[in-house]
Scaffold this motif. Sequence first.
Motif, short mmCIF file in Angstrom:
data_model
loop_
_atom_site.label_atom_id
_atom_site.label_comp_id
_atom_site.label_asym_id
_atom_site.label_seq_id
_atom_site.Cartn_x
_atom_site.Cartn_y
_atom_site.Cartn_z
N PRO A 28 -21.23 5.15 -40.60
CA PRO A 28 -20.21 5.58 -41.56
C PRO A 28 -19.44 4.39 -42.12
CG PRO A 28 -19.43 5.91 -39.33
CD PRO A 28 -20.86 5.49 -39.22
N PRO A 29 -18.71 4.58 -43.22
CA PRO A 29 -17.85 3.51 -43.70
C PRO A 29 -16.89 3.11 -42.60
CG PRO A 29 -17.28 5.62 -44.72
CD PRO A 29 -18.56 5.82 -44.01
N GLY A 30 -16.63 1.81 -42.48
CA GLY A 30 -15.72 1.35 -41.44
C GLY A 30 -16.38 1.08 -40.10
N ALA A 31 -17.71 1.28 -40.02
CA ALA A 31 -18.41 1.04 -38.75
C ALA A 31 -18.69 -0.44 -38.52
CB ALA A 31 -19.73 1.82 -38.73
N LEU B 249 -24.97 2.96 -36.03
CA LEU B 249 -23.68 2.53 -35.48
C LEU B 249 -22.74 3.73 -35.43
CD1 LEU B 249 -23.09 -0.89 -37.29
CD2 LEU B 249 -24.25 -0.44 -35.12
N GLU B 250 -22.34 4.08 -34.23
CA GLU B 250 -21.54 5.31 -34.04
C GLU B 250 -20.07 4.96 -33.83
OE1 GLU B 250 -22.77 9.20 -31.74
OE2 GLU B 250 -22.04 7.70 -30.32
N VAL B 251 -19.20 5.59 -34.63
CA VAL B 251 -17.75 5.40 -34.52
C VAL B 251 -17.08 6.76 -34.69
CG1 VAL B 251 -15.74 4.15 -35.37
CG2 VAL B 251 -18.01 3.16 -35.66
N PRO B 252 -16.13 7.12 -33.82
CA PRO B 252 -15.41 8.39 -34.00
C PRO B 252 -14.70 8.40 -35.36
CG PRO B 252 -14.99 7.49 -31.82
CD PRO B 252 -15.72 6.43 -32.58
N GLU B 253 -14.65 9.57 -35.98
CA GLU B 253 -14.10 9.67 -37.33
C GLU B 253 -12.66 9.19 -37.42
OE1 GLU B 253 -13.71 13.21 -40.63
OE2 GLU B 253 -15.65 12.76 -39.70
N GLU B 254 -11.85 9.51 -36.43
CA GLU B 254 -10.44 9.10 -36.48
C GLU B 254 -10.30 7.58 -36.37
OE1 GLU B 254 -7.90 10.96 -37.46
OE2 GLU B 254 -9.50 12.43 -37.74
N GLU B 255 -11.23 6.95 -35.66
CA GLU B 255 -11.22 5.49 -35.57
C GLU B 255 -11.57 4.87 -36.92
OE1 GLU B 255 -11.05 1.53 -34.25
OE2 GLU B 255 -10.19 3.37 -33.45
N VAL B 256 -12.52 5.49 -37.63
CA VAL B 256 -12.88 5.01 -38.97
C VAL B 256 -11.65 5.06 -39.88
CG1 VAL B 256 -14.17 5.58 -41.06
CG2 VAL B 256 -15.32 5.61 -38.86
N LYS C 176 -8.52 5.08 -39.04
CA LYS C 176 -7.54 4.09 -38.58
C LYS C 176 -7.93 2.69 -39.05
CE LYS C 176 -6.34 4.63 -34.32
NZ LYS C 176 -6.36 4.53 -32.82
N ARG C 177 -9.22 2.34 -38.92
CA ARG C 177 -9.69 1.01 -39.30
C ARG C 177 -9.48 0.74 -40.78
NH1 ARG C 177 -15.61 -0.12 -36.44
NH2 ARG C 177 -14.90 -0.09 -34.27
N ILE C 178 -9.89 1.70 -41.61
CA ILE C 178 -9.85 1.46 -43.06
C ILE C 178 -8.45 1.64 -43.63
CG2 ILE C 178 -10.77 2.16 -45.29
CD1 ILE C 178 -13.35 2.98 -43.90
N ALA D 98 -2.65 -3.24 -40.27
CA ALA D 98 -1.32 -2.81 -39.83
C ALA D 98 -1.21 -2.72 -38.31
CB ALA D 98 -0.98 -1.45 -40.44
N GLN D 99 -2.33 -2.41 -37.63
CA GLN D 99 -2.30 -2.27 -36.18
C GLN D 99 -3.02 -3.40 -35.45
OE1 GLN D 99 -3.60 1.55 -34.73
NE2 GLN D 99 -3.81 0.85 -32.62
N TYR D 100 -4.23 -3.75 -35.92
CA TYR D 100 -5.07 -4.69 -35.17
C TYR D 100 -4.76 -6.16 -35.45
CZ TYR D 100 -7.75 -0.41 -34.46
OH TYR D 100 -8.12 0.87 -34.14
N SER D 101 -4.34 -6.49 -36.65
CA SER D 101 -4.00 -7.89 -36.98
C SER D 101 -2.86 -7.90 -38.00
CB SER D 101 -5.22 -8.64 -37.52
OG SER D 101 -5.77 -7.96 -38.64
#
Length: 222
Positions: free
Chosen positions: A8-11, A113-120, A122-124, A140-143
């Motif tokens: 998915p986008p953001g993976a 590449l598997e990523v939970p939707e809520e993580e996607v 959050k990342r983007i 905003a959260q990671y860097s």
Amino acid sequence: MRIVLVGPPGAGKGTQAAFLAENLSIPHISTGDIFRANISQGTPLGQQAQEYMRAGQLVPDEVTIGMAKDRMAEADAASGFLLDGFPRNIAQAEALDGVLEERSQKLDAVLDLEVPEEEVVKRIAGRRICRSDSSHVFHAQYSPPKQDGVCDVCGGELYQRDDDREETVRKRLAVYHSETEPIIDHYKRQDLVTTISALGEVSEVTERAMQALETARDSVSD
């Protein structure tokens, strides 16, 4: 090896594709790169694509397939390639099957590449880009920047792109689920898919991916 990278986008497909292609000494073929190359070179396919894009329309599958087919025929892809962003739907996956069959070639692996939707989301949605230099990217959260809304590097204003807003991300995910995700089942029927978690540090994901590809290569050679 001939590999298709799906997720998915953001993976983190682009990041992982670059590392994997370098480790395997094969070209990383992304849809964005082949579009830009064809448009900048003024190829017939590039001109067609540009006309659709200027009109705000989706580029038809046959144009995308034609560009990908031409790129896979180049000398550096003779011994393998890593496809990122292609195929994007079942029609493109079936076309790729046909192209490879014509050349007496086949895919070695499809890496999901598997990523939970809520993580996607959050990342983007957490991305913040510098208006002065778009290569300066924060999260905003990671860097996060030292000062909210201000680029650490040049002092420029940080902003959220429209494409990165939560509602847009969720629409992109819906498109992925309806159009791209079905190719995973298409390739599962060919026993090509390995699913790995794309959570964690970039290096950890790369290590998982390399292990999965080594296993796939060993099974092909057996």
